[in-house]
Design an enzyme around this catalytic site. Sequence first.
Site, PDB file in Angstrom:
ATOM      1  N   LYS A  22       0.846  -1.212   0.000  1.00  0.00           N
ATOM      2  CA  LYS A  22       0.000   0.000   0.000  1.00  0.00           C
ATOM      3  C   LYS A  22       0.873   1.250   0.000  1.00  0.00           C
ATOM      4  CE  LYS A  22      -1.606   1.580   4.109  1.00  0.00           C
ATOM      5  NZ  LYS A  22      -1.339   3.000   4.436  1.00  0.00           N
ATOM      6  N   ASN A  23       1.846   1.280   0.903  1.00  0.00           N
ATOM      7  CA  ASN A  23       2.601   2.520   1.075  1.00  0.00           C
ATOM      8  C   ASN A  23       3.599   2.777  -0.052  1.00  0.00           C
ATOM      9  OD1 ASN A  23       1.122   3.074   3.310  1.00  0.00           O
ATOM     10  ND2 ASN A  23       2.706   2.476   4.793  1.00  0.00           N
ATOM     11  N   ARG A 144      -4.404  10.136   4.305  1.00  0.00           N
ATOM     12  CA  ARG A 144      -3.355  11.140   4.432  1.00  0.00           C
ATOM     13  C   ARG A 144      -2.389  11.132   3.250  1.00  0.00           C
ATOM     14  NH1 ARG A 144      -3.129  13.253   9.404  1.00  0.00           N
ATOM     15  NH2 ARG A 144      -1.115  14.108   8.847  1.00  0.00           N
ATOM     16  N   CYS A 168      -5.108  12.681  13.439  1.00  0.00           N
ATOM     17  CA  CYS A 168      -4.889  11.257  13.165  1.00  0.00           C
ATOM     18  C   CYS A 168      -4.781  10.513  14.485  1.00  0.00           C
ATOM     19  CB  CYS A 168      -3.606  11.106  12.358  1.00  0.00           C
ATOM     20  SG  CYS A 168      -3.155   9.412  12.054  1.00  0.00           S
ATOM     21  N   ARG A 173       0.811  14.356  13.170  1.00  0.00           N
ATOM     22  CA  ARG A 173       1.408  14.037  11.861  1.00  0.00           C
ATOM     23  C   ARG A 173       1.592  15.322  11.076  1.00  0.00           C
ATOM     24  NH1 ARG A 173      -0.909   8.568   9.572  1.00  0.00           N
ATOM     25  NH2 ARG A 173       0.978   8.724   8.338  1.00  0.00           N
ATOM     26  N   ASP A 359       4.659   0.376  11.872  1.00  0.00           N
ATOM     27  CA  ASP A 359       3.420  -0.222  11.354  1.00  0.00           C
ATOM     28  C   ASP A 359       3.243  -1.677  11.776  1.00  0.00           C
ATOM     29  OD1 ASP A 359       2.809   2.174  10.174  1.00  0.00           O
ATOM     30  OD2 ASP A 359       3.504   1.614   8.181  1.00  0.00           O
ATOM     31  N   VAL A 381       8.874   6.252  16.442  1.00  0.00           N
ATOM     32  CA  VAL A 381       8.406   6.992  15.258  1.00  0.00           C
ATOM     33  C   VAL A 381       7.106   7.718  15.574  1.00  0.00           C
ATOM     34  CG1 VAL A 381       7.737   6.811  12.837  1.00  0.00           C
ATOM     35  CG2 VAL A 381       9.544   5.338  13.742  1.00  0.00           C
ATOM     36  N   ARG A 451      -9.194   0.132   4.651  1.00  0.00           N
ATOM     37  CA  ARG A 451      -8.386   1.185   4.039  1.00  0.00           C
ATOM     38  C   ARG A 451      -7.048   0.641   3.560  1.00  0.00           C
ATOM     39  NH1 ARG A 451      -6.403   4.806   7.818  1.00  0.00           N
ATOM     40  NH2 ARG A 451      -4.940   4.916   6.125  1.00  0.00           N
TER      41      ARG A 451
END
Length: 518
Positions: A22-23, A144, A168, A173, A359, A381, A451
Amino acid sequence: MDMFVVRGGRRLRGRVRVSGSKNAALPIMASAILADGPNVLHGVPELVDVTTLGQLLSALGVEVTRQPAPVSATDNLPPADPEMQAPDPVDPSGEASVLYPFGLGQPAEDQPGSDFLAPPAPLRLEVQSTGPCVAEYDLVRRMRAGICVLGPLLARRGRACVSLPGGCNIGDRPVDLHLKGLRALGAELRVERGYIIAKAKRLRGARIYLGGAFGSTVTGTCNVMAAATLAEGTTTIEAAACEPEVVDLGTFLNAMGAKITGLGTPFLSIEGVERLSGTEHTIIPDRIEAATLMIASAITRGDVVLDNVCLEHMTAVAEKLAEIGVTLETVGRTARVTVRDELRVADCIMLPYPGVPTDTQAQLMALLAVIPGISIVTDKVFPDRFLHAAELVRMGAQIRREGPSAIVSGVSELSGASVMASDLRASAALVLAALAARGESVVRRIYHLDRGYDRLALKLNDLGAGIVRATDSPEAMPASLAIGAADLWPADEGSHELRGPNWLRARERLRIHQPEVE
Ligand code: EPU
């Protein structure tokens, strides 16, 4: 709104294919704005963020279409031989057996049965109009990564008006580093009415430091790198994000004609070019989905083979799982995940790549929650990314938040409960916990999961999980989660006579429900 009803306690067994990242896909799709000519992307996962970005790009004059799937080797295979299939993924005996008659190393295409959820049809993106430059709040607030159109719009169209994404659930963010980088390239930027409004005649190469208090920025590096491809002169980015998703974008841009070197290191050099053309590209496998499926196998003491895994992108996670006691056997792009010994507690620190990714923090926490002993999970992070901890506690986990860390005191078993997802990875963690829990669970607000995961419930069910999707309503709640007197004080605790402890408990209930009684 939909929810998952998850029946816990089933061992996952079988074979599953990891989708494209996805990213990686999102900034790559956004960069199609830069191209003269069509781009064809293979392996773009089917998920809501991709659809939303597709809508945003359409509004920006890019035609986005899923092409019909090409005829592949799998289309001509005979139907799967039942003798060759893995047995019922739910192993009633609870004993491990050899499930993989095709061998670990064979590519998925050669394996009957493994083409369940075949790779999605290619995505074609072609700019039809270079006029529109506004990315509306309504679409960007839903995803985002919409901010990734900012750099490409500015570089190719000289103007951009992109909504600030807003709040978020995983913490602050900001996008200050994105803006800093684009300003350094010569863009004039201001924030007005919730939008970043930017213009530039032609961007100019510059030396840019993109480090922030929490390391570099992944989408910020994507934005600045993409913008710099069409700038005049050479740009150097220091403290660039090294994530594989950034490298994949750089590889895509280079295939379009960009001149980027240093990909995968904190030092990028981008020699600007006059124009970029369309290309064809395959998205890298999703390392976060792969880690989630690995943890699903581990938490259910399962035996799962994952296809389309890029283990070079997952060294830190693989080492962490090995430290916990999970066995990973890998051949090429395939990994078998089993648990052969007792699992062990481990401290985990989430860091920018090549560290253990933030993640995967929530999913690892779900696993550690069912390993007796103390583990400390620290997220460097997103230090506030812990909303899932309180939901895991509702399932019986023992977790205490301490600043950017959570202290997890593992329990031997979780119990099914109704829990609420707060973000994408938190949702995945709750599903994992529910797979391991005793009894049924309900995971609510799973739109977060839609999502960012490509048909996760289908994949898990194919491995033997019991997940049912239902509309969130009182009628759909499993009866086993209803609280009734009989469940709370079962008969095996003694007689129902109002004597001794039973009398005390009953009196306690009366106090709670009818305070006037006493
Ligand atoms: N940060 C700043 N200023 C900025 C940008 C970021 O201070 O201008 C800080 C952030 O607050 C955070 C850290 O830098 O503390 C890292 O944020 P980053 O910008 O790298 O995150 P992102 O680009 O917004 C991407 C992924 C996230 C993933 C993070 C970290 C995409 C679309 N999103 O977000 O993925 O968690 O990098 O690896 O690529 C997810 O998939 O569930 C997800 C949240």
